[in-house]
Each structure stands twice: as structure tokens, then as C-alpha cells.
Design an enzyme around this catalytic site. Structure first.
Site, short mmCIF file in Angstrom:
data_model
loop_
_atom_site.label_atom_id
_atom_site.label_comp_id
_atom_site.label_asym_id
_atom_site.label_seq_id
_atom_site.Cartn_x
_atom_site.Cartn_y
_atom_site.Cartn_z
N ARG A 37 0.86 -1.19 0.00
CA ARG A 37 0.00 0.00 0.00
C ARG A 37 0.89 1.23 0.00
NH1 ARG A 37 -3.43 -2.72 -1.60
NH2 ARG A 37 -5.53 -3.11 -0.78
N GLU B 113 -3.27 7.52 -4.76
CA GLU B 113 -3.62 6.97 -6.08
C GLU B 113 -4.92 7.57 -6.60
OE1 GLU B 113 -3.68 2.69 -5.82
OE2 GLU B 113 -1.69 2.67 -4.90
N HIS C 175 -0.76 0.03 -9.86
CA HIS C 175 -1.43 -0.88 -8.92
C HIS C 175 -1.97 -2.12 -9.65
CE1 HIS C 175 -3.52 -0.88 -4.74
NE2 HIS C 175 -3.30 -2.13 -5.16
C1 GLV Z 1 -4.87 -5.05 -4.09
O1 GLV Z 1 -4.23 -4.08 -3.82
C2 GLV Z 1 -5.37 -5.95 -3.10
O2 GLV Z 1 -5.36 -5.61 -1.92
O3 GLV Z 1 -5.81 -7.04 -3.49
#
Ligand code: GLV
Length: 319
Positions: free
Chosen positions: A238, A267, A285
Site C-alpha cells: 500500500r 492513487e 497498482h
Molecule cells: C490489491 O491491492 C489488493 O489488496 O488485493
């Protein structure tokens, strides 16, 4: 009576059909997340919500959804949901662990390799027509094999990243709030250390913690200064775990050699200071974004939602 579900995102066709086979589905398939007011309005008559990490499911949203029984996040992370508020209202929260572990670990490694061996820069160099002769000193990077990998957050994904390091003859250090069992440490040849040792000794620091108030800015200016100048930072966890402004300084002033980032503090905004740097590889991401894995995540989320609505235990609840 037919259950009513809101799917707030463009899922794969098969999983939408699965939901439609058992419930009445209100689908928001647009690219942008639903604005909060619309999310609240569309949730009013729904018992189930299948949502994504860009949907903020806070106490206000939950409080306005009087019939809601389940929030099924299509992600392993669930920092977009106020889980405590959901549980207070008796709403089940589910996520999609396991099905994305290996795909996410593969991508952390893709970032690691691309960053150390300057793959993106090399691609740009060739495409720009700059390659006129083989040059002994062109695009020199860092070695990966036999180096030290430091894994911060030794859960499923962190361990899968460590497992891949065995094939590169790497030394693996890890830190977490709890130590892994001895069998896991032996299998992965991983050594439990504190964060200071990990930062000081690792050639690659790969982040795999969940985002909590305790892990926010875990990698700040002080942590970046503690890393080797030849080290690389990888983040496929994250964004807010890293202080992005401090990272820009670290990369610009070469406190560290480079970074590979799949996630960002705000983001989809990326710190402008990162965009002009050669020693960082940026991705939008996508760590779990293989076709097969996204299919499994979507199916699992829909199954979680339907299970709760049918009065069965969810497959992967968040506790
Ligand atoms: C993506 O970031 C997830 O948490 O699956």
C-alpha cells in the site's frame, strides 16, 4: 425473495453472471468509482455489496445502508472499509486472500528485477533509437543473485516473495509484528530481525505489510537514510506505507539506488517528483492483475457475498 446486490465495479462477465443467477444485480460498470452520494443512494435497498479498493466504505455509507448484510471487497487489502463500523452493524466483510498471493509475489519480483537491471530504461533507450553500438559500460545495474532480500510484512505474500529468493541464492531477512514458526523460517531460509537490521543489511527491501495506523510511513526519511546507497525499495503493498515525499528526496539525492512502486500515497496521483526520475519503475497498482487471478478474485468475492445472503458462512471473512 430475491436478494439485491450492488456490484460497484466492472467485474469479469462470468462472475457477474454468477451473481445474476442467484440475485438481482445493480451493476456500476463505469471506470470511475461511484461518487459517495450515488453509492449511498444505490445501496439503500441492497443486502450485498461487491466493491473495489477505490470505493470508500466508511461509517456514513454503512449507516445509510439499512438492509446491508455483506461487503465483499475484491482485494486482499481492505483499508478502504471501516471494518469495525461494519461489524458493529452486524455486516460481514470479506476479502480475497490466497488466490492472489503468487501473482502478487511474481509482480513484486518483476519490479525488483526491472528496477535492479534497469529494464524500463533499457527499453526506452532502444525505442528512442539511441542504440548505435554495444557498449561495455551502458546501463549498468545491480545484481540480484546472492544479495540480501529484506521482507517487511511476512504474511502470505511476503513469504511467497521470500520463497522466490531461494532460486536466486539470496539471503532473506524479515521483520513483522510476530515471528514465523521455525519450520517456515527453515523452509524459506529466512531470518527474523528487527527493522533497523533489515534496513541496514538488505540490498532489496520489499514491503508486504497491511496498511494500518502503525504502518503508515513505516518507510520515512529516517528509514530511507538507514538503507544502503546501493539498495532498492520495492512496494507492492500500500502506498501510504512509504512517505512518498521522502522517497523522492532519497531517489533524487541517491540515498538509495532505486525503487519499484506499484502503489502510491494518493492513487491515482503520483508524486510529480517521481515522474521525472530514471531510478524508479512505476506501475498503476497491477500486482494481482493476471487474467487468471482477477477471475479468481471476482468469483471469490461474488461467492462470499452470495454465501452470506444465503445464510451460509463466508469463505474468506475479515475478522
Ligand atoms: C490489491 O491491492 C489488493 O489488496 O488485493
Amino acid at each position: 425473495m430475491t436478494h439485491k446486490i450492488l456490484i460497484s465495479m466492472g467485474l469479469l462477465r462470468e462472475s457477474i453472471e454468477l451473481a445474476r443467477s442467484r440475485a438481482e444485480v445493480d451493476l456500476h460498470a463505469g471506470d470511475d468509482p461511484l461518487p459517495k452520494a450515488e453509492l449511498i443512494a444505490r445501496l439503500k435497498d441492497k443486502e450485498g455489496l461487491v466493491c473495489q479498493i477505490t470505493d470508500t466504505i466508511d461509517a456514513e455509507v454503512l449507516g445509510a445502508a439499512a438492509r446491508l448484510k455483506v461487503v465483499a471487497n475484491v482485494a486482499v487489502g481492505y483499508n478502504n472499509i471501516d471494518v469495525a463500523a461494519a461489524h458493529r452493524r452486524g455486516i460481514v466483510v470479506t476479502n480475497t486472500p490466497d488466490v492472489l498471493t503468487d501473482t502478487t509475489a511474481d509482480f513484486a519480483w518483476a519490479l525488483l528485477m526491472a528496477t535492479a537491471r534497469r529494464v524500463v530504461e533499457a527499453d526506452g533507450y532502444v525505442r528512442a533509437g539511441k542504440w548505435h553500438r554495444w557498449e561495455f559500460l551502458r546501463l549498468l545495474g545491480g545484481d540480484v543473485h546472492a544479495k540480501t532480500l529484506g521482507v517487511i510484512g511476512f504474511g502470505r505474500i511476503g513469504r511467497a516473495v521470500a520463497r522466490r529468493a531461494l532460486g536466486f541464492d539470496m539471503r532473506v531477512l524479515y521483520c513483522d509484528t510476530v515471528r514465523a514458526d521455525l519450520a517456515t523460517e527453515a523452509e524459506l531460509r529466512a531470518t527474523f530481525v528487527d527493522k533497523a537490521v533489515l534496513l541496514r543489511e538488505s540490498d532489496f527491501v520489499s514491503l508486504h505489510s497491511v496498511l494500518t495506523p502503525e504502518t503508515r510511513h513505516l518507510i520515512d526519511a529516517e528509514a530511507l537514510r538507514a538503507m544502503k546507497p546501493s539498495a532498492y525499495l520495492i512496494n507492492a503493498a500500500r502506498g501510504p506505507i512509504v512517505d512518498e515525499a521522502a522517497l523522492v528526496r532519497a531517489l533524487t539525492e541517491r540515498w538509495i539506488a532505486g525503487a519499484g512502486l506499484d502503489v502510491f500515497e494518493a492513487e491515482p496521483t503520483v508524486h510529480p517528483g517521481l515522474l521525472g526520475l530514471d531510478n524508479v519503475v512505476l506501475a498503476p497498482h497491477i500486482a494481482s492483475a493476471s487474467e487468471a487471478t482477477r477471475h479468481k478474485m471476482a468469483t471469490l468475492a461474488v461467492e462470499n457475498c452470495l454465501a452470506v445472503l444465503d445464510g451460509r458462512p463466508p469463505l474468506t471473512p475479515v475478522h
